[in-house]
Design a protein around this motif. Structure first.
Motif, PDB file in Angstrom:
ATOM      1  N   MET A  30      -3.095  24.306  14.637  1.00 38.82           N
ATOM      2  CA  MET A  30      -1.930  23.760  15.301  1.00 38.82           C
ATOM      3  C   MET A  30      -1.897  24.183  16.768  1.00 38.82           C
ATOM      4  SD  MET A  30       1.704  22.994  14.314  1.00 38.82           S
ATOM      5  CE  MET A  30       3.137  22.991  15.343  1.00 38.82           C
ATOM      6  N   ALA A  31      -2.324  25.421  17.046  1.00 48.58           N
ATOM      7  CA  ALA A  31      -2.280  25.924  18.422  1.00 48.58           C
ATOM      8  C   ALA A  31      -3.195  25.108  19.332  1.00 48.58           C
ATOM      9  CB  ALA A  31      -2.673  27.391  18.447  1.00 48.58           C
ATOM     10  N   ALA A  32      -4.390  24.790  18.857  1.00 43.67           N
ATOM     11  CA  ALA A  32      -5.319  24.012  19.680  1.00 43.67           C
ATOM     12  C   ALA A  32      -4.778  22.612  19.940  1.00 43.67           C
ATOM     13  CB  ALA A  32      -6.678  23.934  18.995  1.00 43.67           C
ATOM     14  N   ALA A  33      -4.137  22.022  18.937  1.00 42.50           N
ATOM     15  CA  ALA A  33      -3.556  20.684  19.114  1.00 42.50           C
ATOM     16  C   ALA A  33      -2.424  20.713  20.132  1.00 42.50           C
ATOM     17  CB  ALA A  33      -3.051  20.153  17.776  1.00 42.50           C
ATOM     18  N   LEU A  34      -1.596  21.766  20.093  1.00 39.47           N
ATOM     19  CA  LEU A  34      -0.498  21.878  21.053  1.00 39.47           C
ATOM     20  C   LEU A  34      -1.027  22.074  22.475  1.00 39.47           C
ATOM     21  CD1 LEU A  34       2.110  24.072  19.149  1.00 39.47           C
ATOM     22  CD2 LEU A  34       2.268  21.650  19.685  1.00 39.47           C
ATOM     23  N   GLU A  35      -2.098  22.860  22.619  1.00 40.79           N
ATOM     24  CA  GLU A  35      -2.666  23.068  23.948  1.00 40.79           C
ATOM     25  C   GLU A  35      -3.236  21.762  24.496  1.00 40.79           C
ATOM     26  OE1 GLU A  35      -5.825  25.983  26.226  1.00 40.79           O
ATOM     27  OE2 GLU A  35      -6.162  25.505  24.116  1.00 40.79           O
ATOM     28  N   SER A  36      -3.942  21.017  23.662  1.00 42.46           N
ATOM     29  CA  SER A  36      -4.519  19.749  24.092  1.00 42.46           C
ATOM     30  C   SER A  36      -3.435  18.755  24.487  1.00 42.46           C
ATOM     31  CB  SER A  36      -5.380  19.178  22.960  1.00 42.46           C
ATOM     32  OG  SER A  36      -5.791  17.882  23.263  1.00 42.46           O
ATOM     33  N   ARG A  37      -2.360  18.690  23.692  1.00 45.91           N
ATOM     34  CA  ARG A  37      -1.265  17.766  24.004  1.00 45.91           C
ATOM     35  C   ARG A  37      -0.549  18.167  25.281  1.00 45.91           C
ATOM     36  NH1 ARG A  37       1.187  16.668  18.080  1.00 45.91           N
ATOM     37  NH2 ARG A  37      -0.452  15.262  17.434  1.00 45.91           N
ATOM     38  N   SER A  38      -0.397  19.468  25.511  1.00 44.57           N
ATOM     39  CA  SER A  38       0.272  19.934  26.723  1.00 44.57           C
ATOM     40  C   SER A  38      -0.508  19.512  27.963  1.00 44.57           C
ATOM     41  CB  SER A  38       0.434  21.452  26.677  1.00 44.57           C
ATOM     42  OG  SER A  38       0.999  21.926  27.862  1.00 44.57           O
ATOM     43  N   LYS A  39      -1.823  19.691  27.944  1.00 45.79           N
ATOM     44  CA  LYS A  39      -2.649  19.302  29.096  1.00 45.79           C
ATOM     45  C   LYS A  39      -2.631  17.790  29.289  1.00 45.79           C
ATOM     46  CE  LYS A  39      -5.751  23.249  28.872  1.00 45.79           C
ATOM     47  NZ  LYS A  39      -7.104  23.712  28.565  1.00 45.79           N
ATOM     48  N   SER A  40      -2.746  17.043  28.198  1.00 46.63           N
ATOM     49  CA  SER A  40      -2.717  15.587  28.283  1.00 46.63           C
ATOM     50  C   SER A  40      -1.372  15.090  28.805  1.00 46.63           C
ATOM     51  CB  SER A  40      -2.991  14.994  26.898  1.00 46.63           C
ATOM     52  OG  SER A  40      -2.814  13.606  26.901  1.00 46.63           O
ATOM     53  N   LEU A  41      -0.315  15.727  28.363  1.00 46.55           N
ATOM     54  CA  LEU A  41       1.023  15.333  28.789  1.00 46.55           C
ATOM     55  C   LEU A  41       1.247  15.612  30.264  1.00 46.55           C
ATOM     56  CD1 LEU A  41       3.223  14.012  27.176  1.00 46.55           C
ATOM     57  CD2 LEU A  41       4.250  16.231  26.828  1.00 46.55           C
ATOM     58  N   THR A  42       0.697  16.700  30.762  1.00 46.59           N
ATOM     59  CA  THR A  42       0.805  17.005  32.192  1.00 46.59           C
ATOM     60  C   THR A  42       0.128  15.914  33.015  1.00 46.59           C
ATOM     61  OG1 THR A  42       0.855  19.369  31.712  1.00 46.59           O
ATOM     62  CG2 THR A  42       0.294  18.733  33.959  1.00 46.59           C
ATOM     63  N   LYS A  43      -1.061  15.493  32.591  1.00 46.64           N
ATOM     64  CA  LYS A  43      -1.775  14.431  33.306  1.00 46.64           C
ATOM     65  C   LYS A  43      -1.002  13.120  33.259  1.00 46.64           C
ATOM     66  CE  LYS A  43      -6.263  16.480  32.365  1.00 46.64           C
ATOM     67  NZ  LYS A  43      -7.488  16.391  31.561  1.00 46.64           N
ATOM     68  N   ASN A  44      -0.439  12.801  32.100  1.00 48.27           N
ATOM     69  CA  ASN A  44       0.334  11.568  31.988  1.00 48.27           C
ATOM     70  C   ASN A  44       1.629  11.648  32.788  1.00 48.27           C
ATOM     71  OD1 ASN A  44      -1.278   9.860  30.310  1.00 48.27           O
ATOM     72  ND2 ASN A  44      -0.880  11.266  28.646  1.00 48.27           N
ATOM     73  N   GLY A  45       2.209  12.847  32.898  1.00 44.86           N
ATOM     74  CA  GLY A  45       3.389  13.027  33.738  1.00 44.86           C
ATOM     75  C   GLY A  45       3.072  12.749  35.199  1.00 44.86           C
ATOM     76  N   VAL A  46       1.917  13.244  35.662  1.00 46.98           N
ATOM     77  CA  VAL A  46       1.482  12.981  37.041  1.00 46.98           C
ATOM     78  C   VAL A  46       1.283  11.483  37.242  1.00 46.98           C
ATOM     79  CG1 VAL A  46      -0.451  13.282  38.656  1.00 46.98           C
ATOM     80  CG2 VAL A  46       0.429  15.245  37.397  1.00 46.98           C
ATOM     81  N   LEU A  47       0.670  10.824  36.267  1.00 48.47           N
ATOM     82  CA  LEU A  47       0.442   9.381  36.357  1.00 48.47           C
ATOM     83  C   LEU A  47       1.761   8.623  36.453  1.00 48.47           C
ATOM     84  CD1 LEU A  47      -1.591   7.007  36.214  1.00 48.47           C
ATOM     85  CD2 LEU A  47      -1.293   7.067  33.735  1.00 48.47           C
ATOM     86  N   MET A  48       2.747   8.986  35.624  1.00 50.19           N
ATOM     87  CA  MET A  48       4.027   8.281  35.624  1.00 50.19           C
ATOM     88  C   MET A  48       4.799   8.533  36.925  1.00 50.19           C
ATOM     89  SD  MET A  48       3.933   6.631  33.036  1.00 50.19           S
ATOM     90  CE  MET A  48       4.875   6.199  31.657  1.00 50.19           C
ATOM     91  N   ILE A  49       4.778   9.768  37.410  1.00 49.85           N
ATOM     92  CA  ILE A  49       5.463  10.055  38.677  1.00 49.85           C
ATOM     93  C   ILE A  49       4.781   9.309  39.822  1.00 49.85           C
ATOM     94  CG2 ILE A  49       5.967  11.864  40.368  1.00 49.85           C
ATOM     95  CD1 ILE A  49       6.478  13.737  37.975  1.00 49.85           C
ATOM     96  N   GLY A  50       3.451   9.271  39.797  1.00 47.04           N
ATOM     97  CA  GLY A  50       2.720   8.516  40.813  1.00 47.04           C
ATOM     98  C   GLY A  50       3.039   7.029  40.763  1.00 47.04           C
ATOM     99  N   LEU A  51       3.119   6.477  39.551  1.00 46.12           N
ATOM    100  CA  LEU A  51       3.469   5.065  39.408  1.00 46.12           C
ATOM    101  C   LEU A  51       4.885   4.816  39.914  1.00 46.12           C
ATOM    102  CD1 LEU A  51       2.981   2.170  38.340  1.00 46.12           C
ATOM    103  CD2 LEU A  51       3.899   2.966  36.155  1.00 46.12           C
ATOM    104  N   GLY A  52       5.819   5.672  39.529  1.00 40.57           N
ATOM    105  CA  GLY A  52       7.198   5.499  39.977  1.00 40.57           C
ATOM    106  C   GLY A  52       7.337   5.580  41.482  1.00 40.57           C
ATOM    107  N   THR A  53       6.638   6.535  42.084  1.00 43.72           N
ATOM    108  CA  THR A  53       6.683   6.682  43.541  1.00 43.72           C
ATOM    109  C   THR A  53       6.070   5.462  44.228  1.00 43.72           C
ATOM    110  OG1 THR A  53       6.523   9.071  43.252  1.00 43.72           O
ATOM    111  CG2 THR A  53       6.036   8.203  45.446  1.00 43.72           C
ATOM    112  N   THR A  54       4.975   4.975  43.676  1.00 38.24           N
ATOM    113  CA  THR A  54       4.332   3.783  44.230  1.00 38.24           C
ATOM    114  C   THR A  54       5.254   2.572  44.126  1.00 38.24           C
ATOM    115  OG1 THR A  54       2.162   4.646  43.619  1.00 38.24           O
ATOM    116  CG2 THR A  54       2.301   2.293  44.080  1.00 38.24           C
ATOM    117  N   LEU A  55       5.921   2.423  42.977  1.00 35.53           N
ATOM    118  CA  LEU A  55       6.841   1.293  42.814  1.00 35.53           C
ATOM    119  C   LEU A  55       8.017   1.389  43.777  1.00 35.53           C
ATOM    120  CD1 LEU A  55       6.932   0.769  38.937  1.00 35.53           C
ATOM    121  CD2 LEU A  55       5.657  -0.514  40.651  1.00 35.53           C
TER     122      LEU A  55
END
Length: 196
Positions: free
Chosen positions: A1-26
């Motif tokens: 479970m710990a490895a899955a949570l770490e992987s999701r946390s890193k993936s979520l950070t990248k997707n957060g950057v993508l969404m903020i970048g998209l919002g700023t661009t829009l």
């Protein structure tokens, strides 16, 4: 479970950057669309960027996630999701008699439904802690609801639609950042428990 949570946390950070970048661009596109000559081009570009972001997020998160939900909660969630989509369709048909529907709003609604589903999947993993599960379910509901409201809002101009969806994407990105921090903290707790 710990490895899955770490992987999701890193993936979520990248997707957060993508969404903020998209919002700023829009939001930036919205300021360029203030000139009437740029309105159509800016709106078309906003649609393409929102669709591309949805595709990237769907592929990156979808490949890492197990699509199977637990049997009973999964059935309940799918039934509730289908009922909300039917209500959304009815609301849209009643409200948009003029036929003025913005594709960008629909893409924002799909973003909201995608991340709402993701939050519900995450909530099912915290069945032992009802407070965390309820918090994640509330995040799923608000994310989906705001997306559906943007999708069914027919009175917005193209400029208003781009600006509203840009703000929604920034809020969604910040929400993903906060969820990433939550998952990182849970990862740290799980790692400490595994060491003992």
């Amino acid at each position: 479970m710990a490895a899955a949570l770490e992987s999701r946390s890193k993936s979520l950070t990248k997707n957060g950057v993508l969404m903020i970048g998209l919002g700023t661009t829009l939001c930036g596109l919205g300021s360029l669309m203030a000139k009437p000559i740029n309105e159509q081009l800016g709106y078309a570009l906003a649609e393409v960027l929102a669709a591309l972001c949805l595709l990237i997020v769907g592929v990156s998160v979808g490949l890492r996630e197990n699509p199977m939900l637990p049997r009973r909660p999964g059935t309940v969630y799918l039934a509730a999701g289908a009922a909300s989509l039917v209500c959304c369709l009815i609301f849209w048909l009643i409200q948009s008699a003029s036929g003025d529907l913005r594709l960008l709003g629909i893409l924002a609604g799909l973003h909201g439904l995608f991340w709402g589903t993701w939050y519900m999947r995450l909530a099912f993993q915290f069945q032992s802690n009802s407070i965390k599960q309820l918090t994640l379910a509330a995040l799923a509901a608000t994310t989906s609801s705001l997306g559906i409201i943007l999708a069914t809002r027919p009175g917005l101009s193209k400029l208003g639609s781009v600006t509203a969806v840009g703000c929604y994407m920034i809020i969604l990105g910040l929400q993903l950042y906060l969820t990433s921090a939550f998952l990182y903290r849970e990862f740290a707790k799980a790692a400490i428990l595994e060491e003992k």
